[in-house]
Scaffold this motif. Structure first.
Motif, PDB file in Angstrom:
ATOM      1  N   ASP A 104       0.903  -1.149   0.217  1.00 13.83           N
ATOM      2  CA  ASP A 104       0.022   0.048  -0.025  1.00 13.83           C
ATOM      3  C   ASP A 104       0.911   1.278   0.047  1.00 13.83           C
ATOM      4  N   PHE A 105       1.930   1.231   0.775  1.00 13.85           N
ATOM      5  CA  PHE A 105       2.750   2.419   0.713  1.00 13.85           C
ATOM      6  C   PHE A 105       3.370   2.854  -0.545  1.00 13.85           C
ATOM      7  N   CYS A 106       4.026   1.536  -1.027  1.00 11.88           N
ATOM      8  CA  CYS A 106       4.778   1.882  -2.688  1.00 11.88           C
ATOM      9  C   CYS A 106       3.398   2.343  -3.467  1.00 11.88           C
ATOM     10  N   ILE A 107       2.317   1.895  -3.647  1.00 11.85           N
ATOM     11  CA  ILE A 107       1.290   2.185  -4.447  1.00 11.85           C
ATOM     12  C   ILE A 107       1.083   3.864  -4.057  1.00 11.85           C
ATOM     13  N   LYS A 108       0.916   4.235  -2.835  1.00 16.26           N
ATOM     14  CA  LYS A 108       0.734   5.852  -2.388  1.00 16.26           C
ATOM     15  C   LYS A 108       1.813   6.302  -3.040  1.00 16.26           C
ATOM     16  N   ALA A 109       3.053   5.922  -3.129  1.00 13.45           N
ATOM     17  CA  ALA A 109       4.199   6.657  -3.381  1.00 13.45           C
ATOM     18  C   ALA A 109       4.535   6.659  -4.693  1.00 13.45           C
ATOM     19  N   ASP A 110       3.637   5.754  -5.549  1.00 10.83           N
ATOM     20  CA  ASP A 110       3.897   5.733  -7.027  1.00 10.83           C
ATOM     21  C   ASP A 110       5.433   5.232  -7.381  1.00 10.83           C
ATOM     22  N   ILE A 111       5.950   4.177  -6.674  1.00  8.59           N
ATOM     23  CA  ILE A 111       7.170   3.808  -7.112  1.00  8.59           C
ATOM     24  C   ILE A 111       7.106   2.287  -7.333  1.00  8.59           C
ATOM     25  N   THR A 112       8.250   1.683  -8.021  1.00  7.54           N
ATOM     26  CA  THR A 112       8.279   0.265  -8.118  1.00  7.54           C
ATOM     27  C   THR A 112       9.702  -0.062  -7.995  1.00  7.54           C
ATOM     28  N   VAL A 113       9.971  -1.061  -7.166  1.00 11.22           N
ATOM     29  CA  VAL A 113      11.282  -1.480  -6.950  1.00 11.22           C
ATOM     30  C   VAL A 113      11.144  -2.938  -6.467  1.00 11.22           C
ATOM     31  N   PRO A 114      12.645  -3.682  -6.740  1.00  6.69           N
ATOM     32  CA  PRO A 114      12.490  -4.990  -6.227  1.00  6.69           C
ATOM     33  C   PRO A 114      12.389  -5.198  -4.760  1.00  6.69           C
ATOM     34  N   MET A 115      11.571  -6.248  -4.493  1.00  9.52           N
ATOM     35  CA  MET A 115      11.289  -6.522  -2.978  1.00  9.52           C
ATOM     36  C   MET A 115      12.330  -7.599  -2.939  1.00  9.52           C
ATOM     37  N   LEU A 116      13.365  -7.374  -1.862  1.00 15.11           N
ATOM     38  CA  LEU A 116      14.472  -8.194  -1.809  1.00 15.11           C
ATOM     39  C   LEU A 116      14.251  -8.833  -0.355  1.00 15.11           C
ATOM     40  N   PHE A 117      14.740 -10.202  -0.303  1.00 14.41           N
ATOM     41  CA  PHE A 117      14.605 -10.897   0.910  1.00 14.41           C
ATOM     42  C   PHE A 117      15.619 -10.346   1.786  1.00 14.41           C
ATOM     43  N   VAL A 118      15.370 -10.521   3.440  1.00  8.78           N
ATOM     44  CA  VAL A 118      16.217  -9.992   4.365  1.00  8.78           C
ATOM     45  C   VAL A 118      17.513 -10.992   4.235  1.00  8.78           C
ATOM     46  N   THR A 119      18.525 -10.332   4.425  1.00  4.94           N
ATOM     47  CA  THR A 119      19.897 -11.541   4.523  1.00  4.94           C
ATOM     48  C   THR A 119      20.567 -11.030   5.840  1.00  4.94           C
ATOM     49  N   PRO A 120      20.757 -11.928   6.663  1.00  3.80           N
ATOM     50  CA  PRO A 120      21.597 -11.668   7.893  1.00  3.80           C
ATOM     51  C   PRO A 120      22.995 -11.601   7.530  1.00  3.80           C
ATOM     52  N   MET A 179      28.905 -19.675   2.470  1.00  2.00           N
ATOM     53  CA  MET A 179      29.397 -20.336   1.230  1.00  2.00           C
ATOM     54  C   MET A 179      28.124 -19.869   0.482  1.00  2.00           C
ATOM     55  N   LYS A 180      26.814 -20.086   0.659  1.00  2.00           N
ATOM     56  CA  LYS A 180      25.643 -19.783   0.140  1.00  2.00           C
ATOM     57  C   LYS A 180      25.181 -18.332  -0.256  1.00  2.00           C
ATOM     58  N   MET A 181      25.795 -17.471   0.383  1.00  2.00           N
ATOM     59  CA  MET A 181      25.472 -16.161   0.346  1.00  2.00           C
ATOM     60  C   MET A 181      25.648 -15.572  -1.225  1.00  2.00           C
ATOM     61  N   ASN A 182      24.451 -14.962  -1.699  1.00  2.00           N
ATOM     62  CA  ASN A 182      24.372 -14.695  -2.965  1.00  2.00           C
ATOM     63  C   ASN A 182      23.755 -13.322  -2.862  1.00  2.00           C
ATOM     64  N   ALA A 183      23.094 -13.060  -4.034  1.00  2.59           N
ATOM     65  CA  ALA A 183      22.242 -11.609  -4.107  1.00  2.59           C
ATOM     66  C   ALA A 183      20.939 -11.932  -3.303  1.00  2.59           C
ATOM     67  N   ALA A 184      20.539 -10.690  -2.896  1.00  2.00           N
ATOM     68  CA  ALA A 184      19.441 -10.717  -1.980  1.00  2.00           C
ATOM     69  C   ALA A 184      18.175 -11.066  -2.635  1.00  2.00           C
ATOM     70  N   ASP A 185      18.011 -11.123  -3.906  1.00  2.00           N
ATOM     71  CA  ASP A 185      16.733 -11.557  -4.590  1.00  2.00           C
ATOM     72  C   ASP A 185      16.693 -12.878  -4.335  1.00  2.00           C
ATOM     73  N   GLU A 186      17.637 -13.606  -3.762  1.00  2.00           N
ATOM     74  CA  GLU A 186      17.283 -15.005  -3.157  1.00  2.00           C
ATOM     75  C   GLU A 186      17.215 -15.211  -1.895  1.00  2.00           C
ATOM     76  N   LEU A 187      16.341 -16.398  -1.360  1.00  2.00           N
ATOM     77  CA  LEU A 187      15.989 -16.513   0.035  1.00  2.00           C
ATOM     78  C   LEU A 187      17.229 -17.463   0.501  1.00  2.00           C
ATOM     79  N   LEU A 188      18.040 -16.711   1.371  1.00  2.69           N
ATOM     80  CA  LEU A 188      18.899 -17.501   1.876  1.00  2.69           C
ATOM     81  C   LEU A 188      18.620 -18.230   3.094  1.00  2.69           C
ATOM     82  N   ILE A 189      17.794 -17.419   3.938  1.00  2.00           N
ATOM     83  CA  ILE A 189      17.506 -18.196   5.246  1.00  2.00           C
ATOM     84  C   ILE A 189      15.966 -17.485   5.407  1.00  2.00           C
TER      85      ILE A 189
END
Length: 480
Positions: A363-379, A403-413
């Protein structure tokens, strides 16, 4: 070899890739500053840039060996750990007596893993310029390198040992400019920039440090912000224009906008010395105002990325962002109103994430009229959520995790109560809903622009990707 006084240490710096099949072209400023500092100290410095030159491990090893180094030092973020591990032992077998070290956020926060998992003599902790030079000088004079401040190693009993801590560099203006010429800099300059545009570009580091306490961020440069003088920053931009004919620049600092006086003076000098130069920066929503933004716009700023992360106030508190969703929305709209493109970064999958909190972000993004990637949280190591995940037993074997750490668009944990599939579907729904709303608000302008952008990036494959993503979005996050 190293330790023989008087011959002059030969040093090879290595910027590893994410992996053999993974590529991320972002200029390695940290390693470039260290290269410049070592060269200024009189050392023969060679750089093997696996990213910039798109080298395989075998090609990189060949270049390292041919440089006949006495000392090899790895840079790069913790996501490149697997390449350091894969290459360090081979280097030692090919170059007997070579001194091998590494320095980055990972080596600083989990030094024992680097020392036990990779064939390293030591790791450099934190800021590396002064430590690297002193380490080289000590090796070159046959001194005891264990006494160099700011390093860690495994002692004779195989226990982690550390030297005295290294003080942060107080005056960043004393550092030499990055050693651009030792890297394949043209490959970076002519690559796609963060706006996915092809224009000659290279960024400038203006400051180090961030005073805030977000739970997902590790601050290798500490909480105290140290800034270069605006004069030094703009002189470097002028040099980039003179040497490389850049047309666009930016500031990758954690928080460019944290000091109003600094921003205003920097803008004044950019407008005076490099009129017409366009640039971007990272900002924080509670540090900008209309006058500052108008001044930035007048000085050429055309893009600001704000770390927003969530549109849900409870989640913002959980992330320790120190701002509200209203402040975030107001800052985005204010930035756009003065003619600067505003973007926000968003993450999904934090401890306590719910369908309601994700919907609030949508809802926030729609109000702000923006589009962005939704990335997974990576610790990432060194962050509060990494420690929380460790305390809760969510990270089993640390090396396997790294060893599995990669780009944040992939779910690591998965830190949530959702199943992995549910979390993926929730992310896809959120991203699809936001993207669809953004496109359909101005369809005749935005859809052709998106198609053209992705065609330039990936040809017809890019267009097919857009069509598939759009179909997923209109079916609620599931493919038809």
């Amino acid at each position: 070899m190293a330790g023989q006084k008087g011959i002059g240490l030969k040093i090879t710096l290595v910027y590893p890739r994410y992996g053999e099949d993974i590529h991320s072209l972002y200029f390695p400023f940290g390693l470039a500053y260290i290269a410049a500092s070592l060269r200024d100290a009189g050392y023969d410095v060679h750089v093997v840039d696996m990213e910039g030159d798109a080298l395989t491990s075998d090609e990189a090893l060949e270049r390292i060996v041919s440089s006949s180094p006495d000392m090899v030092a790895f840079g790069g973020m913790v996501t490149r750990y697997r390449m350091v591990k894969a290459m360090s032992g081979i280097i030692r077998s090919l170059i007997p007596g070579v001194f091998i070290c590494a320095g980055n956020t990972g080596a600083t926060t989990i030094p024992e893993l680097y020392l036990r998992g990779c064939d390293l003599d030591c790791v450099v902790l934190g800021e590396g310029e002064r430590t690297s030079v002193e380490l080289a000088e000590t090796l070159d004079s046959s001194g005891d390198w264990h006494e160099v401040p700011g390093i860690a190693w495994l002692d004779e009993d195989n226990n982690l040992a550390r030297s005295a801590p290294r003080e942060m560099i107080a005056d960043l203006d004393t550092l030499p400019w990055p050693a651009w010429d030792l890297f394949p800099v043209e490959n970076y300059i002519s690559s796609m920039d963060h706006r996915q545009k092809r224009v000659r570009h290279l960024e400038v580091v203006a400051s180090r440090g961030c005073p805030y306490n977000c739970v997902y961020c590790y601050r290798i440069y500490g909480r105290r912000v140290r800034r270069r003088s605006p004069e030094s920053i703009v002189n470097e931009i002028c040099e980039l224009v003179r040497r490389f004919d850049i047309k666009y620049t930016g500031f990758p600092d954690d928080l460019f906008t944290s000091d109003r006086k600094f921003v205003m003076r920097t803008c004044e000098l950019i407008k005076e010395k490099v009129p017409g130069m366009k640039w971007s920066c990272l900002g924080r929503v509670n540090t900008v105002d209309r006058e500052m933004l108008e001044t930035m716009k007048d000085a050429g700023c055309d893009w600001i990325s704000y770390g927003i992360e969530s549109g849900d106030d409870a989640m913002l508190k959980r992330l320790k962002r120190g701002v509200t969703s209203k402040q975030c929305l107001d800052a985005l709209k204010l930035t756009e109103s003065v003619g600067i493109h505003a973007e926000g970064s968003f993450i999904i999958g934090m401890f306590g994430e719910t369908r309601e909190s994700v919907k609030a972000t949508v809802d926030f993004c729609i109000k702000a009229d923006i589009t962005v990637p939704m990335l997974f949280v990576t610790p990432y190591p060194g962050t509060a959520i990494f420690q929380e995940a460790m305390d809760k037993g969510l990270i089993g074997d640390l090396e396997s995790f790294i060893m599995k750490m990669n780009a944040a668009d992939e779910l690591l944990i998965n830190l949530t109560d959702f199943t992995d599939q549910e979390l993926h579907e929730l992310r896809d729904w959120a991203q699809g809903t936001v993207g669809r709303s953004y496109l359909l608000r101005k369809p005749f302008k935005r859809i052709p622009a998106l198609i053209w952008k992705h065609f330039k990036l990936a040809g017809f494959k890019g267009i097919l990707h857009d069509a598939k993503a759009f179909m997923i979005s209109i079916t609620g996050g599931r493919e038809t």
